[in-house]
Every structure is written in C-alpha cells, then in structure tokens.
Design an enzyme around this catalytic site. Structure first.
Site, short mmCIF file in Angstrom:
data_model
loop_
_atom_site.label_atom_id
_atom_site.label_comp_id
_atom_site.label_asym_id
_atom_site.label_seq_id
_atom_site.Cartn_x
_atom_site.Cartn_y
_atom_site.Cartn_z
N LYS A 229 49.07 38.81 48.04
CA LYS A 229 47.80 39.55 47.97
C LYS A 229 46.82 39.06 49.02
CE LYS A 229 45.07 39.21 44.08
NZ LYS A 229 43.71 38.78 44.41
N SER A 230 46.65 37.74 49.12
CA SER A 230 45.68 37.18 50.07
C SER A 230 46.03 37.57 51.51
CB SER A 230 45.67 35.65 49.98
OG SER A 230 45.25 35.24 48.71
N GLY B 87 37.58 40.23 44.34
CA GLY B 87 36.68 39.23 44.89
C GLY B 87 36.96 38.98 46.36
N ARG C 128 30.67 38.42 39.16
CA ARG C 128 31.17 37.26 39.91
C ARG C 128 30.12 36.76 40.90
NH1 ARG C 128 37.33 38.21 41.33
NH2 ARG C 128 37.14 36.01 41.85
N ASP D 65 45.05 29.93 41.01
CA ASP D 65 45.38 31.18 40.30
C ASP D 65 46.57 31.03 39.36
OD1 ASP D 65 43.29 32.32 41.67
OD2 ASP D 65 44.55 33.19 43.23
N LYS E 94 36.38 33.60 37.76
CA LYS E 94 37.42 34.51 38.26
C LYS E 94 37.25 35.87 37.57
CE LYS E 94 39.22 31.39 40.98
NZ LYS E 94 39.05 31.49 42.42
O1 SPQ Z 1 40.35 38.48 44.95
P1 SPQ Z 1 40.07 37.82 43.64
O2 SPQ Z 1 39.65 38.83 42.64
O3 SPQ Z 1 39.10 36.69 43.75
O4 SPQ Z 1 41.48 37.23 43.14
C1 SPQ Z 1 41.94 35.92 42.70
C2 SPQ Z 1 43.21 36.21 41.82
O5 SPQ Z 1 43.44 35.60 40.79
O6 SPQ Z 1 43.99 37.05 42.28
C3 SPQ Z 1 40.91 35.11 41.93
F1 SPQ Z 1 40.49 35.60 40.86
O7 SPQ Z 1 42.44 35.16 43.80
C4 SPQ Z 1 41.62 34.52 44.80
C5 SPQ Z 1 41.76 33.01 44.69
O8 SPQ Z 1 41.39 32.54 43.43
C6 SPQ Z 1 42.12 35.00 46.13
C7 SPQ Z 1 41.67 34.15 47.27
C8 SPQ Z 1 41.81 34.64 48.66
O9 SPQ Z 1 42.62 35.54 48.91
O10 SPQ Z 1 41.11 34.10 49.53
C9 SPQ Z 1 41.17 32.87 47.08
C10 SPQ Z 1 40.94 32.28 45.75
O11 SPQ Z 1 39.57 32.40 45.41
P2 SPQ Z 1 38.47 31.35 45.92
O12 SPQ Z 1 37.22 31.78 45.23
O13 SPQ Z 1 38.95 30.02 45.48
O14 SPQ Z 1 38.36 31.46 47.35
#
Ligand code: SPQ
Length: 426
Positions: free
Chosen positions: A19-20, A91, A119, A312, A339
């Site tokens: 996803k990222s 997010g 959030r 995650d 989250k």
């Molecule tokens: O995109 P979103 O909603 O924040 O998704 C999550 C997930 O569980 O799929 C978090 F709820 O993943 C984030 C992860 O926790 C995805 C991400 C990224 O792609 O950069 C980074 C992480 O969040 P963070 O706040 O630690 O940068």
C-alpha cells in the site's frame, strides 16, 4: 462475517502490492515528466483515493487490472482541482499530498471519511507552516478538512517528535519544491519508501541514520515501478500459519525492507518457524518468499526502535501473543491510538471479549498468552487491520467469531477473505 476454528492451513499465496509503495508510485509518477508504469499496484480503496486526487488535478492515469500507467504532469504541471479532493480513509494520501499541495500555484481543500476527520494533522501542519506553507484545519481542530493555498516554500531542518513516515514524507515532498535544503530527523527510523523511490525518480535526496535530506531539482523522471507484496498484508497469513495447528504456508513475493520487517524479527524471537526464501532486490526494494509452519511460541517484549518497523502489524501480533507462553509486553506504541481506530483500545476490548488476558497501557498493551480464546462479536470499528486480525483469531477460537463491518478490508486487501478461504480449504 463468521469465522470458526480450523485444524490446518496449507498452501501457497501471493500477496497484493504494498500500500505505501503503491501510493508513492502514483504521487511521484504524477509530478514526474514522462510515463510511469506501475506493476502489481494495490487496488485497495486507499490507493484508489490517491489516484482519484491526482486525476482531479489533471493527471492522466490509466488503471487496468494490476497495471497503472501515468502520464506525468511534471513538478509544476498539476491543475487546480474543480472540487474538494476526497482522500477517503487514507492517512497516507492526506499527509503526503499536503506536502505537494503546499507548494503548488493554486488553492484547494481536502477531506475524507469520518475516521480521517479524527486523525491528527497538526503533525504536518506545524512543519509545513514552518516552511512557509499556508495550510489550515478548516474546523480549527487540527484535523481534516484541510484548506491549502499553495505558495513559495523554504527549506528547514525539522526534528520530528514522532517516528512517522507520513510526517517525514510530507516534509520531504514540500522540500522537493522549497528553496534551499530540507531535512527531517526522526526519533527512530520509519519506513523509507519515499527516500528510496524519490531517488529512483531523480530527486536529490539522501539519508544518514534517522535523518533524510532533500534539495530541490528541476524535474523528476517517470519510472517503471514493480510493487512488492505488502508485508503488512502478509502478516495475517504469517500469524495464521504459526498459530493454526498442522499448517504450512508459503507466502510469495513479500517486501522485506528493513524498515518494515519487524514482524519477521519478532516471530524469530518468539521461536516461530519462519524461513525467508529466494531473497532478492526488486526495483530497489528487498523482497523474499516467506515460509511459515505451526509453532510453539514464547512471549517477548516489543519496544523502542523496532516499533515503527511493525506499527501496522501490532494488532495481529497481539493475536500471536495470545498464543504464546508467558507475558508479551508491547510499549512505545502510543501511535496506535491515532490510526484508523484507537488500535490499543479496540484490540484490548475485543480480545477481552474473546477471553484473552490482556490489558491496555499508556503506550501499548500487556498480554499473558495461552488462555483459550472463545468466539465473540467483534466490532472492527471499520478498521481494516482490526477486521483481518480478528478473522485470524477466529481460526483458533472455540465457537463462532463474528466480525461487524468486515468489508473494511477493501482498504488494503480487497481479496483477503478469498485468500483466507483458499488457505483454509486447500
Ligand atoms: O494511510 P493510513 O490510513 O495511515 O494507513 C496505515 C495502515 O494501517 O494501513 C495506518 F493506519 O498505515 C500507515 C502507517 O501506519 C502507512 C504509512 C505510509 O505509507 O507512510 C506509514 C505509517 O503511518 P505513520 O503515521 O507512522 O507515518
């Protein structure tokens, strides 16, 4: 949706794209010049939100099966959207896109669903404002909807109070456009896909320990991106293979970037049977096939710099801890509270309902394993990671485990239940 106890899981599966990495490929392809081709793109709702946002800014994006082709508009070629950008539940979309929007020559607003509106966005509003951005929370509560008036930015050094790839990436993307150098230091290193991929697209970006630094360039160039399978999605089958008796599962093509592989390290510490096979590098990212089989597990303490590498995966690691001998302590993980749901409270409430010995702490949870689990009605709070974690818990619990709002898995793993059914039936 209802899950029941299983006596075995066997088979081989390939996990959908990360996803990222999928989000970033769309964003960087959109602001690059030329064509970007993305293979094994994740067709999850979050990544589709990112496509939708850039389409609304005039980028031509063709999405066919698992292949996405983007005709990039260049760094300064995005167009003012005619309507509010809808980031859905994502997010990553919200925070990363804000870094780009802060530097455009137009204004726009963005908003998402009920969860996204809770959030915290101060974490990006603050550093982007220090760079000169004009960005505000429209309801004055430091959450979305956000209003962004693009303007000229200048580089800063930012000491981030949180290890967050989204905060780091928002600042680096703004830094791509800012005058001078921009750098971010994190308390612990978070996932580094932005740094790795931006470099491939031609950005002047470097990393040293927990600091990433970027200088502006005149152009990015479109690339071919092959997205590895998402270790956060593989995690459910890693745990299922370990905790369901008589199981052997081969999970193919999983990204094992060292900023994401914490679950593998923890499973090894817990004594789990896990093997990495066919380790290789694909498009700059480490990839392997992962073989797991049923294991006797022992409790561990999970804290400190490993936390961002498995943030995650903590919901599914909590399920794993319920099956391990002894007391598992998870700390330094207060980020779980912000989250898609408050993942500490939601895990503790739902696992308690199933008979687990678990309690919440300020920054994590403590679980005493090997208490028999029984079925219960689980409220996923429309959080995809909670729904998938409890689907796996249901495979080792007596009776029926019912998950409410189970379809939220579409956010990151639309075929999750089909893949699970295949492994249970195979
Ligand atoms: O995109 P979103 O909603 O924040 O998704 C999550 C997930 O569980 O799929 C978090 F709820 O993943 C984030 C992860 O926790 C995805 C991400 C990224 O792609 O950069 C980074 C992480 O969040 P963070 O706040 O630690 O940068």
């Amino acid at each position: 949706m209802i899950f029941t106890k299983k006596s075995s899981m066997k088979g081989k599966i390939s996990i959908p794209g990360d996803k990222s990495i999928s989000h970033r490929a769309i964003m960087f392809g959109s602001i690059a010049e030329g064509t970007t081709e993305i293979t094994n793109f994740l067709q999850g709702a979050d990544c589709l939100s990112t496509i939708d946002c850039f389409s609304k800014m005039g980028v031509e994006i063709e999405n066919k099966a698992d292949k996405v082709t983007i005709k990039g508009n260049g760094l300064h070629g995005l167009k003012a959207p005619k309507e509010m950008l809808d980031v859905g539940n994502s997010g990553t979309t919200t925070r990363l896109i804000s870094g780009i929007l802060a530097a455009q020559s137009f204004s726009c607003t963005l908003n998402g669903d009920e969860s996204i509106q809770k959030r915290p966005m101060k974490r990006i509003i603050k550093p982007l404002s220090l760079m000169g951005a004009d960005i505000k929370s429209m309801r004055g509560n430091d959450c979305a909807p956000l209003e962004i008036h693009g303007t000229t930015l200048h580089g800063i050094h930012y000491d981030s109070p949180v290890a967050s790839a989204q905060v780091k990436s928002a600042i680096l993307l703004a830094g791509l456009y800012a005058k001078g150098e921009t750098s971010v230091t994190e308390p612990y290193l978070s996932r580094n896909h932005t740094e790795l991929m931006l470099k491939c697209f031609g950005a002047d970006i470097s990393s040293n320990d927990t600091t990433a630094t970027i200088k502006p360039v005149t152009r990015l160039t479109g690339q071919k991106v092959i997205v590895p399978g998402d270790i956060s999605s593989a995690a459910y089958f890693i745990v299922a293979g370990l905790v369901v008796p008589n199981s052997e599962i081969l999970i193919e093509n999983v990204g094992i970037n060292p900023t994401r592989d914490g679950i593998i390290r923890i499973v090894k510490q817990m004594g789990g049977n896990i093997e990495l096979l066919n380790e290789r590098t694909v498009a700059g990212e480490a990839v392997a096939d992962i073989f797991v089989k049923s294991s006797d597990l022992k409790a561990v303490t999970i804290s400190g710099n490993i936390i961002p590498t498995l943030i995650d995966e903590i919901p599914i690691i909590a399920i794993l801890a319920c099956m391990a001998e002894g007391e598992t302590v998870i700390k330094d993980a207060a980020e779980l509270k912000v989250k898609e749901s408050n993942r500490i409270d939601v895990m503790v409430n739902n696992l308690s309902k199933m008979g687990a010995d678990i309690r919440a702490t300020d920054d994590g949870m403590i679980i005493t394993g090997c208490k028999p689990l029984h079925g219960a009605t689980i409220n996923s709070n429309a959080d995809h990671r909670i729904a998938m974690s409890f689907a796996i818990a249901g495979l080792v619990a007596d009776g029926e485990t019912e998950i409410v709002d189970a379809d939220c898995v579409k956010i990151s793993y639309p075929d999750f239940y089909n893949d699970l059914e295949y492994l249970v039936g195979a």
